[in-house]
Scaffold this motif. Structure first.
Motif, PDB file in Angstrom:
ATOM      1  N   ALA A 161       5.958  10.543  -4.685  1.00 19.76           N
ATOM      2  CA  ALA A 161       7.316  10.924  -5.055  1.00 19.76           C
ATOM      3  C   ALA A 161       8.009   9.826  -5.851  1.00 19.76           C
ATOM      4  O   ALA A 161       8.979  10.088  -6.565  1.00 19.76           O
ATOM      5  CB  ALA A 161       8.130  11.249  -3.803  1.00 19.76           C
ATOM      6  N   LEU A 162       7.523   8.620  -5.747  1.00 22.72           N
ATOM      7  CA  LEU A 162       8.134   7.479  -6.432  1.00 22.72           C
ATOM      8  C   LEU A 162       7.519   7.343  -7.818  1.00 22.72           C
ATOM      9  O   LEU A 162       6.299   7.368  -7.971  1.00 22.72           O
ATOM     10  CB  LEU A 162       7.873   6.213  -5.601  1.00 22.72           C
ATOM     11  N   GLY A 163       8.366   7.219  -8.827  1.00 23.07           N
ATOM     12  CA  GLY A 163       7.887   7.096 -10.202  1.00 23.07           C
ATOM     13  C   GLY A 163       7.361   5.703 -10.498  1.00 23.07           C
ATOM     14  O   GLY A 163       7.420   4.787  -9.670  1.00 23.07           O
ATOM     15  N   GLY A 164       6.850   5.534 -11.690  1.00 23.66           N
ATOM     16  CA  GLY A 164       6.273   4.254 -12.102  1.00 23.66           C
ATOM     17  C   GLY A 164       7.271   3.115 -12.104  1.00 23.66           C
ATOM     18  O   GLY A 164       6.978   2.005 -11.664  1.00 23.66           O
TER      19      GLY A 164
ATOM     20  N   THR B  82       0.836  -1.208   0.000  1.00 23.68           N
ATOM     21  CA  THR B  82       0.000   0.000   0.000  1.00 23.68           C
ATOM     22  C   THR B  82       0.864   1.249   0.000  1.00 23.68           C
ATOM     23  O   THR B  82       0.574   2.212  -0.720  1.00 23.68           O
ATOM     24  CB  THR B  82      -0.916  -0.005   1.239  1.00 23.68           C
ATOM     25  N   ASP B  83       1.928   1.248   0.788  1.00 27.99           N
ATOM     26  CA  ASP B  83       2.819   2.406   0.840  1.00 27.99           C
ATOM     27  C   ASP B  83       3.525   2.633  -0.493  1.00 27.99           C
ATOM     28  O   ASP B  83       3.731   3.769  -0.896  1.00 27.99           O
ATOM     29  CB  ASP B  83       3.851   2.221   1.958  1.00 27.99           C
ATOM     30  N   ILE B  84       3.875   1.560  -1.171  1.00 30.25           N
ATOM     31  CA  ILE B  84       4.520   1.692  -2.487  1.00 30.25           C
ATOM     32  C   ILE B  84       3.589   2.413  -3.449  1.00 30.25           C
ATOM     33  O   ILE B  84       3.994   3.344  -4.150  1.00 30.25           O
ATOM     34  CB  ILE B  84       4.933   0.308  -3.040  1.00 30.25           C
ATOM     35  N   PHE B  85       2.329   1.996  -3.497  1.00 32.14           N
ATOM     36  CA  PHE B  85       1.392   2.613  -4.437  1.00 32.14           C
ATOM     37  C   PHE B  85       0.958   4.008  -4.000  1.00 32.14           C
ATOM     38  O   PHE B  85       0.584   4.824  -4.821  1.00 32.14           O
ATOM     39  CB  PHE B  85       0.154   1.726  -4.621  1.00 32.14           C
ATOM     40  N   ARG B  86       0.999   4.302  -2.710  1.00 34.35           N
ATOM     41  CA  ARG B  86       0.536   5.591  -2.198  1.00 34.35           C
ATOM     42  C   ARG B  86       1.570   6.697  -2.378  1.00 34.35           C
ATOM     43  O   ARG B  86       1.213   7.872  -2.426  1.00 34.35           O
ATOM     44  CB  ARG B  86       0.210   5.429  -0.717  1.00 34.35           C
TER      45      ARG B  86
ATOM     46  N   THR C 291       7.348  -0.150  -9.688  1.00 35.34           N
ATOM     47  CA  THR C 291       7.402  -1.494 -10.272  1.00 35.34           C
ATOM     48  C   THR C 291       8.565  -2.287  -9.705  1.00 35.34           C
ATOM     49  O   THR C 291       8.417  -3.461  -9.341  1.00 35.34           O
ATOM     50  CB  THR C 291       7.522  -1.406 -11.807  1.00 35.34           C
ATOM     51  N   ALA C 292       9.727  -1.654  -9.625  1.00 34.28           N
ATOM     52  CA  ALA C 292      10.910  -2.346  -9.104  1.00 34.28           C
ATOM     53  C   ALA C 292      10.709  -2.767  -7.649  1.00 34.28           C
ATOM     54  O   ALA C 292      11.017  -3.912  -7.280  1.00 34.28           O
ATOM     55  CB  ALA C 292      12.140  -1.450  -9.240  1.00 34.28           C
TER      56      ALA C 292
END
Length: 139
Positions: free
Chosen positions: A45-48, A38-42, A52-53
């Protein structure tokens, strides 16, 4: 016809404790994994490609991926959660303001005086009380 019957007292108390502990840790691990996903998708600041990585790393090598994620980006997980909660609260507040309309806004002096006059006209307010309330509004 000889069969082994396993009774409750054949399973030692320490074995039950360890089984319970492992089940608890497994459930805790699943919650942590979903929290990190959930934190990754939320994270805006983190790009696509970064998302994915991280997602592939966490899903392919879950133990290593989660630990590395917590070490690398875990410090700001709480801040992102607070930011998300504030944004949701602002959306709810804006929705309530739109839906409720002017109900929650303070009355202007003229509106308060008009309301006071209506109360006096109904006879619920004496002339003396009306004058005191009027002075309080105007000053």
């Amino acid at each position: 016809m000889e069969t082994d019957v396993i009774l409750a007292y054949d399973y030692p108390l320490l074995g039950a404790f360890w089984t319970t502990m492992w089940i608890f840790l497994w459930v805790l691990w699943i919650f942590l994994l979903f929290r990190i996903i959930t934190d990754i998708f939320r994270d805006d600041a983190l790009g696509g490609w970064g998302k994915t990585a991280w997602l592939v790393f966490v899903l392919v090598l879950p133990f290593l991926g989660v630990f590395v994620y917590l070490l690398a980006r875990g410090k700001n997980m709480g801040a992102r959660e607070v930011q998300h909660a504030r944004a949701r609260q602002e959306e709810v507040d804006a929705y309530i303001r739109r839906t409720a309309g002017a109900v929650g806004r303070p009355l202007s002096e003229t509106e308060e005086l008009a309301r006071l006059s209506e109360i006096r006209a109904r006879g619920d307010l004496s002339e003396e009380e009306f004058q005191r309330a009027k002075e309080k509004i105007l000053h």
